[in-house]
Design a protein around this motif. Structure first.
Motif, PDB file in Angstrom:
ATOM      1  N   UNK A  96       0.904  -1.124  -0.088  1.00 30.69           N
ATOM      2  CA  UNK A  96       0.077   0.037  -0.013  1.00 30.69           C
ATOM      3  C   UNK A  96       0.814   1.291  -0.133  1.00 30.69           C
ATOM      4  N   UNK A  97       0.755   2.050  -1.044  1.00 31.53           N
ATOM      5  CA  UNK A  97       1.384   3.630  -0.952  1.00 31.53           C
ATOM      6  C   UNK A  97       0.538   4.529  -0.235  1.00 31.53           C
ATOM      7  N   UNK A  98      -0.460   4.562  -0.414  1.00 31.00           N
ATOM      8  CA  UNK A  98      -1.546   5.406   0.308  1.00 31.00           C
ATOM      9  C   UNK A  98      -3.013   4.864   0.299  1.00 31.00           C
ATOM     10  N   UNK A  99      -3.686   5.031   1.371  1.00 29.35           N
ATOM     11  CA  UNK A  99      -5.010   4.419   1.184  1.00 29.35           C
ATOM     12  C   UNK A  99      -6.166   5.492   1.542  1.00 29.35           C
ATOM     13  N   UNK A 100      -7.130   5.806   0.882  1.00 24.65           N
ATOM     14  CA  UNK A 100      -8.228   6.599   1.076  1.00 24.65           C
ATOM     15  C   UNK A 100      -7.928   7.933   1.644  1.00 24.65           C
ATOM     16  N   UNK A 101      -6.921   8.852   1.174  1.00 22.87           N
ATOM     17  CA  UNK A 101      -6.416  10.047   1.719  1.00 22.87           C
ATOM     18  C   UNK A 101      -7.118  10.891   1.100  1.00 22.87           C
ATOM     19  N   UNK A 102      -7.596  12.097   2.065  1.00 20.27           N
ATOM     20  CA  UNK A 102      -8.234  13.159   1.639  1.00 20.27           C
ATOM     21  C   UNK A 102      -7.837  14.456   2.257  1.00 20.27           C
ATOM     22  N   UNK A 103      -7.641  15.609   1.723  1.00 20.45           N
ATOM     23  CA  UNK A 103      -7.191  16.822   2.214  1.00 20.45           C
ATOM     24  C   UNK A 103      -7.373  17.782   1.119  1.00 20.45           C
ATOM     25  N   UNK A 104      -7.029  19.246   1.574  1.00 21.07           N
ATOM     26  CA  UNK A 104      -7.046  20.261   0.825  1.00 21.07           C
ATOM     27  C   UNK A 104      -5.822  21.152   1.251  1.00 21.07           C
ATOM     28  N   UNK A 105      -5.303  22.042   0.207  1.00 16.27           N
ATOM     29  CA  UNK A 105      -4.217  22.835   0.539  1.00 16.27           C
ATOM     30  C   UNK A 105      -4.566  24.385  -0.089  1.00 16.27           C
ATOM     31  N   UNK A 106      -4.881  25.201   0.847  1.00 18.62           N
ATOM     32  CA  UNK A 106      -5.073  26.599   0.479  1.00 18.62           C
ATOM     33  C   UNK A 106      -4.057  27.491  -0.081  1.00 18.62           C
ATOM     34  N   UNK A 107      -4.545  28.390  -0.902  1.00 16.12           N
ATOM     35  CA  UNK A 107      -3.447  29.299  -1.689  1.00 16.12           C
ATOM     36  C   UNK A 107      -2.791  30.061  -0.544  1.00 16.12           C
ATOM     37  N   UNK A 108      -1.336  30.005  -0.997  1.00 17.02           N
ATOM     38  CA  UNK A 108      -0.442  30.743  -0.049  1.00 17.02           C
ATOM     39  C   UNK A 108      -0.096  29.998   1.363  1.00 17.02           C
ATOM     40  N   UNK A 109      -0.587  28.788   1.341  1.00 15.66           N
ATOM     41  CA  UNK A 109      -0.326  27.972   2.776  1.00 15.66           C
ATOM     42  C   UNK A 109       0.849  27.287   2.515  1.00 15.66           C
ATOM     43  N   UNK A 110       1.559  27.052   3.700  1.00  9.45           N
ATOM     44  CA  UNK A 110       2.611  26.017   3.867  1.00  9.45           C
ATOM     45  C   UNK A 110       2.158  25.045   4.558  1.00  9.45           C
ATOM     46  N   UNK A 111       1.948  23.809   3.666  1.00  5.26           N
ATOM     47  CA  UNK A 111       1.400  22.396   4.177  1.00  5.26           C
ATOM     48  C   UNK A 111       2.502  21.463   4.178  1.00  5.26           C
ATOM     49  N   UNK A 112       2.421  20.783   5.454  1.00  4.63           N
ATOM     50  CA  UNK A 112       3.737  19.673   5.369  1.00  4.63           C
ATOM     51  C   UNK A 112       2.953  18.189   5.489  1.00  4.63           C
ATOM     52  N   UNK A 113       3.617  17.247   5.001  1.00  7.41           N
ATOM     53  CA  UNK A 113       3.324  15.918   5.270  1.00  7.41           C
ATOM     54  C   UNK A 113       4.422  15.355   6.098  1.00  7.41           C
ATOM     55  N   UNK A 114       4.082  14.660   7.118  1.00  9.59           N
ATOM     56  CA  UNK A 114       5.123  13.923   8.097  1.00  9.59           C
ATOM     57  C   UNK A 114       4.872  12.457   8.368  1.00  9.59           C
ATOM     58  N   UNK A 115       5.615  11.667   8.312  1.00 14.44           N
ATOM     59  CA  UNK A 115       5.323  10.457   8.657  1.00 14.44           C
ATOM     60  C   UNK A 115       6.814   9.597   8.820  1.00 14.44           C
ATOM     61  N   UNK A 116       6.720   8.221   9.273  1.00  9.97           N
ATOM     62  CA  UNK A 116       8.079   7.394   9.240  1.00  9.97           C
ATOM     63  C   UNK A 116       8.277   7.350   7.983  1.00  9.97           C
ATOM     64  N   UNK A 117       9.616   6.547   7.676  1.00 10.33           N
ATOM     65  CA  UNK A 117       9.885   6.053   6.226  1.00 10.33           C
ATOM     66  C   UNK A 117       8.976   4.911   5.611  1.00 10.33           C
ATOM     67  N   UNK A 118       8.590   5.344   4.777  1.00 14.46           N
ATOM     68  CA  UNK A 118       7.773   4.441   4.081  1.00 14.46           C
ATOM     69  C   UNK A 118       6.103   4.592   4.317  1.00 14.46           C
ATOM     70  N   UNK A 119       5.985   5.609   4.984  1.00 16.64           N
ATOM     71  CA  UNK A 119       4.708   5.960   5.512  1.00 16.64           C
ATOM     72  C   UNK A 119       3.446   6.351   4.220  1.00 16.64           C
ATOM     73  N   UNK A 120       4.184   6.855   3.230  1.00 21.07           N
ATOM     74  CA  UNK A 120       3.128   7.286   2.070  1.00 21.07           C
ATOM     75  C   UNK A 120       3.552   8.907   1.701  1.00 21.07           C
ATOM     76  N   UNK A 121       4.648   9.369   2.193  1.00 26.82           N
ATOM     77  CA  UNK A 121       4.741  10.818   1.987  1.00 26.82           C
ATOM     78  C   UNK A 121       4.811  11.098   0.548  1.00 26.82           C
TER      79      UNK A 121
END
Length: 252
Positions: A30-55
């Motif tokens: 599994x790479x990613x499973x049922x992921x949903x989110x939105x990123x707004x204009x001018x925003x700094x959005x980060x994804x964090x996770x362990x190695x192999x988490x799907x980032x």
């Protein structure tokens, strides 16, 4: 706030290629499973996770480098980016590969042509960015002479050469010394002040806490939670992202 990125119920499985594992019933990872989110204009959005988490898988799906098995993705309100759209996007991959025999200036000119930057402006833009990143004195050197940290700076330089409206950074602090990290943080915040939307993956929680507006925690391909960092830090003086992250990953 308008959304620059929107992903809904995105899933991706990397198919198993080993015939012997297939015979044993292993279908894939599994790479990613049922992921949903939105990123707004001018925003700094980060994804964090362990190695192999799907980032990185999530980032590549958004960029269109990998097609997900399920779900919907929109960037700039479009389901598929084409041609001129990519001139507004900057991308630093997790691992950058450059021809070692190539000179830095020639590499930057190559990227400038990909971005369709007018030739009359290109040299000045390149010099300005290389100067900012402390590479101006090395612009005529071949990349084979560059250290890992310097090559990471090269990757950042090409990613921001076109003054992107949307910037993707995959582990931007990798291989950088403390001074270079501070410089990259300064550049990221400067781009944000000009309206650039920044999406970055990292495992360095201190960087997330210092510059991100929101952060998505991903574990084993699943979205655990999206946090409004600034809001939480205002409400909780003792909030530590590291402890919170460890707790959430442990629960999942």
């Amino acid at each position: 706030m308008n959304n620059v990125i929107s992903i809904k119920n995105v899933s991706l499985t990397y198919k198993e290629r080993d015939i012997f594992k297939k015979i044993k019933g292993v279908n894939g990872n599994i790479g990613v499973k049922n992921v949903s989110f939105a990123v707004g204009e001018g925003e700094i959005f980060s994804i964090i996770g362990l190695n192999g988490a799907g980032k990185t898988s999530t980032l590549k799906c958004i960029l269109g480098l990998i097609k997900p098995d399920e779900g919907e993705i929109e960037v700039f309100g479009k389901k598929e980016l084409k041609g001129v759209d990519f001139e507004k996007v900057g991308y630093l991959p997790e691992i950058s590969y450059y021809p070692k025999s190539m000179k830095l200036m020639d590499l930057m000119k190559y990227y400038g042509e990909l971005y369709n930057i007018p030739r009359g402006e290109l040299d000045e833009k390149i010099d300005k960015i290389l100067n900012k990143l402390g590479l101006i004195s090395r612009k005529n050197d071949r990349l084979e002479k560059f250290s890992k940290g310097m090559l990471q700076k090269v990757g950042i330089a090409q990613a921001i050469l076109n003054n992107p409206k949307l910037l993707f950074l995959d582990e931007p602090m990798s291989g950088l010394d403390p001074l270079a990290r501070e410089l990259v943080i300064e550049i990221i915040l400067e781009l944000k002040s000009k309206g650039t939307t920044i999406f970055f993956n990292t495992h360095i929680l201190e960087d997330v806490a210092s510059i991100a507006d929101r952060v998505a925690i991903i574990n084993k391909g699943k979205l655990v939670e999206v946090l409004d960092i600034k809001k939480i830090m205002l409400e909780q003086d003792d909030f530590l992202l590291k402890n919170y992250f460890i707790k959430k990953v442990g629960e999942n």
